[in-house]
Design a protein around this motif. Sequence first.
Motif, short mmCIF file in Angstrom:
data_model
loop_
_atom_site.label_atom_id
_atom_site.label_comp_id
_atom_site.label_asym_id
_atom_site.label_seq_id
_atom_site.Cartn_x
_atom_site.Cartn_y
_atom_site.Cartn_z
N CYS A 94 -2.31 0.63 -4.93
CA CYS A 94 -1.27 -0.18 -4.37
C CYS A 94 -0.12 -1.10 -5.63
CB CYS A 94 -1.81 -0.93 -3.39
SG CYS A 94 -3.30 -2.08 -4.48
N VAL A 95 0.75 -1.62 -4.72
CA VAL A 95 1.47 -2.55 -5.81
C VAL A 95 1.75 -3.82 -5.69
CG1 VAL A 95 2.49 -0.01 -6.84
CG2 VAL A 95 3.53 -1.21 -4.83
N THR A 96 1.93 -4.49 -5.99
CA THR A 96 1.83 -6.20 -5.75
C THR A 96 3.33 -6.80 -5.41
OG1 THR A 96 1.45 -6.69 -8.54
CG2 THR A 96 0.12 -6.92 -7.48
N SER A 97 4.34 -5.78 -5.61
CA SER A 97 5.98 -6.86 -5.56
C SER A 97 6.52 -5.43 -4.73
CB SER A 97 6.25 -7.22 -6.73
OG SER A 97 6.43 -6.95 -7.49
N ALA A 98 7.78 -5.51 -4.74
CA ALA A 98 8.93 -4.90 -3.81
C ALA A 98 9.36 -4.08 -5.31
CB ALA A 98 9.86 -5.51 -3.21
N GLN A 99 9.09 -5.26 -6.65
CA GLN A 99 10.20 -5.15 -7.79
C GLN A 99 8.12 -3.74 -8.63
OE1 GLN A 99 9.54 -8.34 -6.45
NE2 GLN A 99 11.29 -8.93 -7.26
N GLU A 100 7.59 -4.17 -7.94
CA GLU A 100 7.08 -3.01 -9.28
C GLU A 100 6.40 -1.62 -8.00
OE1 GLU A 100 5.45 -3.41 -11.96
OE2 GLU A 100 5.44 -5.15 -12.44
N LEU A 101 6.96 -1.63 -7.00
CA LEU A 101 7.71 -0.41 -6.16
C LEU A 101 8.48 0.04 -7.14
CD1 LEU A 101 6.48 1.20 -3.95
CD2 LEU A 101 8.22 0.07 -2.65
N ALA A 102 9.32 -0.86 -7.16
CA ALA A 102 10.95 0.26 -7.61
C ALA A 102 9.79 0.67 -9.13
CB ALA A 102 11.97 -0.50 -7.55
N VAL A 103 9.45 0.03 -9.48
CA VAL A 103 8.77 0.65 -11.01
C VAL A 103 8.09 1.93 -10.92
CG1 VAL A 103 8.27 -0.35 -13.44
CG2 VAL A 103 9.78 -1.89 -11.92
N SER A 104 7.13 1.48 -9.75
CA SER A 104 6.63 2.47 -10.19
C SER A 104 6.92 3.87 -10.04
CB SER A 104 4.92 2.32 -9.30
OG SER A 104 5.97 2.41 -7.41
N GLY A 105 8.01 4.41 -9.06
CA GLY A 105 8.61 4.86 -9.16
C GLY A 105 8.14 6.04 -7.94
N TRP A 106 8.06 5.36 -7.03
CA TRP A 106 7.40 5.85 -5.90
C TRP A 106 7.88 6.07 -4.95
CZ3 TRP A 106 2.59 7.75 -4.36
CH2 TRP A 106 2.12 8.49 -3.64
N ASN A 107 8.06 7.38 -3.91
CA ASN A 107 9.57 8.02 -2.95
C ASN A 107 9.30 7.84 -1.76
OD1 ASN A 107 8.07 10.34 -4.03
ND2 ASN A 107 9.79 11.07 -4.48
N ARG A 108 7.99 7.47 -1.91
CA ARG A 108 7.55 7.61 0.20
C ARG A 108 6.84 7.00 0.45
NH1 ARG A 108 2.98 12.80 0.14
NH2 ARG A 108 3.70 14.14 -1.83
N ALA A 109 6.78 6.38 1.47
CA ALA A 109 6.46 5.42 2.47
C ALA A 109 5.29 4.28 1.48
CB ALA A 109 6.36 5.81 4.02
N HIS A 110 5.85 2.87 2.21
CA HIS A 110 4.44 1.99 1.84
C HIS A 110 4.44 1.35 3.32
CE1 HIS A 110 8.29 -0.29 0.91
NE2 HIS A 110 7.45 -1.12 1.38
N ALA A 121 -0.73 8.38 9.41
CA ALA A 121 0.00 7.05 8.28
C ALA A 121 -1.50 7.34 7.19
CB ALA A 121 0.19 6.02 8.45
N GLN A 122 -0.87 7.40 6.38
CA GLN A 122 -2.69 7.80 5.61
C GLN A 122 -2.36 7.35 3.81
OE1 GLN A 122 -4.26 11.85 4.97
NE2 GLN A 122 -5.51 11.41 3.03
N TYR A 123 -3.27 6.31 3.36
CA TYR A 123 -3.20 6.30 2.18
C TYR A 123 -3.09 6.90 0.89
CZ TYR A 123 -3.36 1.19 4.65
OH TYR A 123 -3.16 0.33 5.11
N GLY A 124 -2.53 6.25 -0.04
CA GLY A 124 -2.86 7.87 -1.41
C GLY A 124 -4.69 7.23 -2.09
N MET A 151 1.03 -0.83 0.07
CA MET A 151 -0.40 -0.74 -0.14
C MET A 151 1.03 1.29 -0.16
SD MET A 151 -3.09 -1.76 -0.13
CE MET A 151 -4.11 0.33 0.11
N LEU A 152 0.34 2.80 -0.86
CA LEU A 152 1.40 3.85 -1.08
C LEU A 152 0.50 4.37 0.12
CD1 LEU A 152 1.66 3.72 -4.62
CD2 LEU A 152 2.89 2.49 -2.91
N LEU A 153 1.21 5.10 0.92
CA LEU A 153 1.59 6.21 1.66
C LEU A 153 1.78 7.42 1.24
CD1 LEU A 153 2.41 4.24 5.31
CD2 LEU A 153 0.40 4.38 4.60
N TRP A 154 0.76 8.61 1.50
CA TRP A 154 0.53 8.89 1.05
C TRP A 154 1.43 10.37 1.72
CZ3 TRP A 154 0.82 11.76 -3.16
CH2 TRP A 154 0.41 13.04 -2.94
N HIS A 155 0.98 9.90 3.79
CA HIS A 155 1.55 10.62 4.66
C HIS A 155 1.78 9.73 5.26
CE1 HIS A 155 -0.12 14.46 3.30
NE2 HIS A 155 -1.26 14.08 3.22
N GLY A 156 3.19 9.94 6.24
CA GLY A 156 3.63 9.09 7.52
C GLY A 156 4.14 7.79 7.04
#
Length: 262
Positions: A71-87, A56-59, A44-49
Amino acid sequence: MSASGTAAAGHVEHMLRQVTPGRYDAYEALLKALADPANGRVWMLLWHGVPGSPDAQYGTMEIDGVGYAPCVTSAQELAVSGWNRAHEVVTGLDIARALYPDRSGIWLNPHAPGGGVGVPWPDLRRIATGLDRMPAGPLRLSEPAVEIPHFYALLAQNAHRTTPIRSLRRVWVQPALGAPYLAIGLDLYDTSRTSVDAVRAMMQQSIAAVPEGLPVSTVAMSDEYDPVTMWLRANARPFYDRDAHAGGAAPAPGYGFPPQSR
């Protein structure tokens, strides 16, 4: 990531890749993968916290007027997504239980080609409460066209003798998967164990009048999250209404019977 985490991601991602428009069987398999308490994890991608923090707040995202948490389905997908906040890594069961009461779904891999796949809140509720307990959506709901006046008349008669029942409604349900069926909406004055047992006995007495091969189910009109109940409240008038009887209101034409086919 641990070997178990890799397996979890692989299972959900494999099911996700099979989902295409109209492939309701593949979508149902995805829901089963998410519902697996051992392997159904999402990031789950956290927009805050940060995970566990009070702020803590989900996007959030909105598609066709419906809210989703990305949300994304793996650590690999998280890296590909470019998300730079907490998860936060959670099971599908846990996120379903957390989000559906707020009528929010999840959107899997929104960064992926094609935009990913959304799981709306009614399906999160199915995950949270048991996929086999509710019909597979999307549902096609309509007035029943099947002519069974004897059953409706007997049901209304037995309901009148069963004091916990306020009113009854009906709807024809066509799930995305599985056979269509007749659903009876039960509106009760209270949902105590005694009342529920009396209503269950009433239905068992009435079901004998149903033609062989016609599936019949019930839904609670008090359930504000059931899509069948929501349709009934918005579109179906009661075919039995104790309060209307008590007030001396005359039944409408065709009361207790399905509409005549044209």
